[in-house]
Design an enzyme around this catalytic site. Structure first.
Site, PDB file in Angstrom:
ATOM      1  N   CYS A   1       3.311  38.163  37.076  1.00  0.00           N
ATOM      2  CA  CYS A   1       3.287  39.483  36.435  1.00  0.00           C
ATOM      3  C   CYS A   1       4.491  40.309  36.891  1.00  0.00           C
ATOM      4  O   CYS A   1       5.021  40.108  37.985  1.00  0.00           O
ATOM      5  CB  CYS A   1       1.988  40.232  36.745  1.00  0.00           C
ATOM      6  SG  CYS A   1       1.819  40.745  38.465  1.00  0.00           S
TER       7      CYS A   1
ATOM      8  N   CYS B   1       3.954  42.302  40.042  1.00  0.00           N
ATOM      9  CA  CYS B   1       4.143  41.510  41.273  1.00  0.00           C
ATOM     10  C   CYS B   1       5.616  41.503  41.670  1.00  0.00           C
ATOM     11  O   CYS B   1       5.958  41.651  42.851  1.00  0.00           O
ATOM     12  CB  CYS B   1       3.667  40.079  41.059  1.00  0.00           C
ATOM     13  SG  CYS B   1       1.969  39.940  40.479  1.00  0.00           S
TER      14      CYS B   1
ATOM     15  N   ASP C   1      44.750  48.466  25.967  1.00  0.00           N
ATOM     16  CA  ASP C   1      46.104  48.053  26.313  1.00  0.00           C
ATOM     17  C   ASP C   1      46.702  47.453  25.039  1.00  0.00           C
ATOM     18  O   ASP C   1      45.965  46.988  24.169  1.00  0.00           O
ATOM     19  CB  ASP C   1      46.041  47.001  27.426  1.00  0.00           C
ATOM     20  CG  ASP C   1      47.402  46.412  27.726  1.00  0.00           C
ATOM     21  OD1 ASP C   1      48.339  47.190  27.955  1.00  0.00           O
ATOM     22  OD2 ASP C   1      47.516  45.177  27.709  1.00  0.00           O
TER      23      ASP C   1
ATOM     24  N   ASP D   1      43.810  42.753  29.465  1.00  0.00           N
ATOM     25  CA  ASP D   1      43.796  41.305  29.638  1.00  0.00           C
ATOM     26  C   ASP D   1      43.184  40.868  30.960  1.00  0.00           C
ATOM     27  O   ASP D   1      43.037  39.681  31.213  1.00  0.00           O
ATOM     28  CB  ASP D   1      45.204  40.705  29.490  1.00  0.00           C
ATOM     29  CG  ASP D   1      46.183  41.253  30.520  1.00  0.00           C
ATOM     30  OD1 ASP D   1      45.728  41.821  31.529  1.00  0.00           O
ATOM     31  OD2 ASP D   1      47.395  41.110  30.316  1.00  0.00           O
TER      32      ASP D   1
ATOM     33  N   ASP E   1      46.002  44.459  34.127  1.00  0.00           N
ATOM     34  CA  ASP E   1      45.335  45.752  34.015  1.00  0.00           C
ATOM     35  C   ASP E   1      44.124  45.884  34.930  1.00  0.00           C
ATOM     36  O   ASP E   1      43.245  46.707  34.680  1.00  0.00           O
ATOM     37  CB  ASP E   1      44.899  45.980  32.563  1.00  0.00           C
ATOM     38  CG  ASP E   1      46.084  46.092  31.622  1.00  0.00           C
ATOM     39  OD1 ASP E   1      47.002  46.856  31.930  1.00  0.00           O
ATOM     40  OD2 ASP E   1      46.093  45.406  30.590  1.00  0.00           O
TER      41      ASP E   1
END
Length: 698
Positions: A11, A14, A405, A595, A599
């Site tokens: 569950c 739990c 970019d 990319d 960056d």
């Protein structure tokens, strides 16, 4: 941090209890328990104490360590084999309930009443023993308020007021509901497991020193970089590597979501998880299995549930306080009206209170919401989009600005020399020669395009004193002459006189011995879906901005082609970070798409960092919050749409569960709803909400 499988966790409550209990241990630095895929992720030095704590909280739950990243979850079984015990219990209970109902109806208040009691009590214990046992264990530990406690109080109360058939029916339908719930949850788990079937099972290792190219079938984890493997048609490529012999078509859909096979040949790189469609390949392994692209992808998908959305956290906390409030409310409903309302009886109002208890169980919310996010992560993965957590799915729905970019993201990054314009006395060939020699050791795409255009052997011995000027260009000695190659800012920095600053397009200026020698125009082209992506984002009311290190003229050309109104040019990496920081604020999330290599700082700084075309890129996988496995910018739109669909389904479940439960609580309080309606108000709603959550997987 290590990952474990949790067996016998039945569950969501739990799972929440285990996570809460472990988080209180002082040495535990991080813990996340996922009911959706039965896993525990934890950063703790002493696992024995962790296991002991779990046993104290949920004695039946077992902690199993995963080996070599392979899940040890239960194998695929038939429905009957997997739930044999539950199905037998349900069948026996149904028979006993039927016989008991006949006795109750036909021969009520006769000497056979003892048999009626025996039938009902037997049916009750057979169907509800697990619930009663769970409630008792929780009470002993001082954890009273959970779904087992609610069911136990409601059904024992029903037995006390002689509503035995209804008590058995509630317990029976609760067990049936739990069974359907398990089936639905397991179905979702298996959907994710099916996604993870891209994990290669074996590798055909080419045994060194044995004639006739004998191969040995081994586990991918046994293969080391530098060894050769053979991949036959129809087999998965088990490890990252380079083709040394053969050519073929490979299916990359499991990694990228692309349905069109890709042509590959000798010398090209291949990645684990690709499916070899036609020719026999010999591959030189370049990475261990644990470092391969497929391994990273699987880890991301499996670990995504550790980063929970705010909605998940809220519902888990809400359930903790909701259940005690419901119990107190039901108690007041049972006691107060008979004391103050003329003609009201305790039996009638206790029955109403019991109905309210059954209806009020929070299962539908506690289970279906994490399952919805789990499904959303899986659905995105199928499309070649790796979302690192449910929190990022939520963040994608709140994006107001996407910053791109330019090079390699919106454009192909395939640079070619389009024009050579000399100045002063330098001929075109000499201008290109000096530029190519200065750029010979650079890995930048523009530098490579200049070297390719020169198309002659580079005399490396003629090149000395190479110095890279970040954000400006290259300074080098070629044949004893000082050569500067770079942008217009480089000329101004070095005080090189020149008559033309603004040239349309991407331009590389060249200076030889402090004299301006001319410029080279480099062309790039837009990706096929770039303009369509910008238009689609605008339709979603998402603003788009482009950042680039190119000059203003080149940036303006591409911005016009794309339909982007706001762009910034001549930017160094730190300038991009500054622009992102200006955009961050309370008015919606900002995403940056790049990319993933050049960056990395700005991807890390954005609210949602998205790495584009990052298949095989370690930097992208590590830095970004969302990893797009192909070069298509349209996947940004797909990611946002998947996130919005996931969130819609999650909120459908919340609204549906609250509305139905509130409706039936009112019916129960006014004496209109019986235990039979209460069962639908509880387990019926839970099953519907869970099934609704699985829709996001499609």
């Amino acid at each position: 941090m290590k990952k474990y499988q949790l067996r016998n966790i039945d569950c969501a409550a739990c799972a929440a209890n285990i996570e809460r209990g472990l988080s209180k241990l002082p040495e535990v630095k991080f813990v996340s328990v996922s009911f959706a895929n039965s896993t525990l992720q934890i950063d703790a030095p002493d696992m024995e104490e962790v296991k002991q704590t779990i046993k104290e909280i949920e004695p039946e739950v077992e902690v199993v360590e995963e080996e070599d990243g392979e899940a040890t979850s239960s194998q695929m079984k038939s429905l009957f084999a997997e739930h044999k015990v539950e199905l037998i219990k349900i069948a026996i209970t149904l028979l006993l309930l039927a016989f008991g109902t006949i006795y109750e109806t036909e021969i009520h208040n006769t000497p056979f009443r003892v048999a009626e009691f025996a039938l009902f009590i037997s049916a009750y214990l057979i169907s509800g023993w697990g619930v009663l046992n769970g409630a008792l264990r929780s009470i002993v530990k001082g954890k009273v308020f959970n779904e087992h406690f609610l069911m136990t109080i409601a059904t024992l109360g029903a037995l006390t007021i002689d509503a035995m058939a209804e008590a058995v029916a509630v317990m029976l339908f609760y067990v049936v509901g739990e069974l359907f719930q398990d089936i639905a949850v397991n179905r979702s788990r298996r959907s994710i497991k099916a996604l993870l079937e891209i994990r290669p099972d074996y590798a055909n290792l080419l045994v060194a020193g044995i004639a006739n190219g004998e191969v040995k079938k081994v586990s991918p984890v046994e293969v080391s970089p530098g060894q050769l493997i053979v991949v036959r048609p129809g087999e998965k490529i088990p490890l990252d590597g380079t083709i040394t012999d053969g050519n073929s078509f490979v299916d990359t859909s499991a990694l990228t979501g692309e349905s069109i096979p890709r042509s590959i040949q000798q010398g090209e790189a291949v990645l684990a998880g690709m499916l070899n469609k036609s020719g026999m390949l010999t591959v030189k392994v370049t990475k261990k299995f644990g470092e391969s692209s497929i391994s990273k992808i699987l880890e991301l998908v499996e670990n995504a549930t550790s980063k929970k959305a705010e909605t998940e956290k809220f519902i888990t906390t809400f359930a903790r306080y909701y259940t005690p409030v419901v119990v107190v409310g039901a108690l007041l409903l049972a006691v107060i009206p008979p004391l103050f309302v003329q003609g009201a009886t305790f039996t009638d109002w206790i029955y109403r209170a019991l109905v309210v208890l059954v209806i009020s169980c929070p299962c539908a919310l506690v289970i279906s919401i994490p399952l919805g996010y789990f499904g959303g992560v899986g659905a995105a993965s199928r499309k070649g989009i790796l979302v690192k957590g449910a929190n990022y799915l939520d963040a994608l729905t709140k994006i107001k600005t996407v910053v791109f970019d330019k090079t390699g993201t919106l454009t192909k990054g395939e640079f070619k020399v389009a024009e050579i314009v000399p100045a002063n006395r330098y001929p075109r060939e000499e201008l290109l020669k000096y530029a190519a020699h200065a750029e010979a050791n650079s890995s930048h795409p523009i530098a490579k395009s200049i070297v390719e255009a020169y198309d002659k052997e580079i005399q490396l011995r003629d090149i000395t004193e190479v110095k890279e000027l970040s954000g400006h260009g290259i300074q080098a000695k070629v044949d004893g002459k000082e050569v500067l190659v770079g942008n217009d800012k480089l000329l101004h920095l070095q005080k090189i006189e020149h008559d033309k600053c603004d040239v349309e397009g991407t331009v590389v200026h060249v200076s030889i011995d402090r004299t301006y020698a001319g410029y080279i125009v480099i062309s790039d082209s837009l990706k096929d879906e770039a303009a369509e992506t910008i238009a689609a984002l605008n339709k979603l009311n998402v603003a788009t901005i482009m950042l680039t290190g190119d000059n203003k003229s080149a940036a303006d050309v591409f911005a016009r082609k794309l339909g982007i109104k706001e762009y910034y040019s001549d930017l160094l990496p730190e300038n991009k970070v500054e622009h992102i920081e200006k955009l961050l604020g309370p008015d919606g999330k900002v995403a940056f798409v790049g990319d993933g290599i050049n960056d990395a700082p700005v991807i890390a700084r954005a609210d949602v960092g998205i790495a584009m075309g990052a298949l095989g890129s370690d930097a992208a996988v590590e830095t970004a919050d969302v990893v797009l496995m192909t070069d298509s910018p349209m996947q940004v739109v797909t990611a946002i749409n998947v996130a919005k669909r996931t969130r819609t389904i999650v909120w459908q479940n919340i609204a549906f569960a609250f509305a139905v439960k509130l409706f039936f609580i009112l019916l129960g309080a006014f004496g209109i709803a019986t235990m039979w309606e209460a069962v639908f108000g509880d387990m019926g709603v839970a099953i519907i909400a869970i099934l609704n959550s699985t829709r996001v997987m499609r």
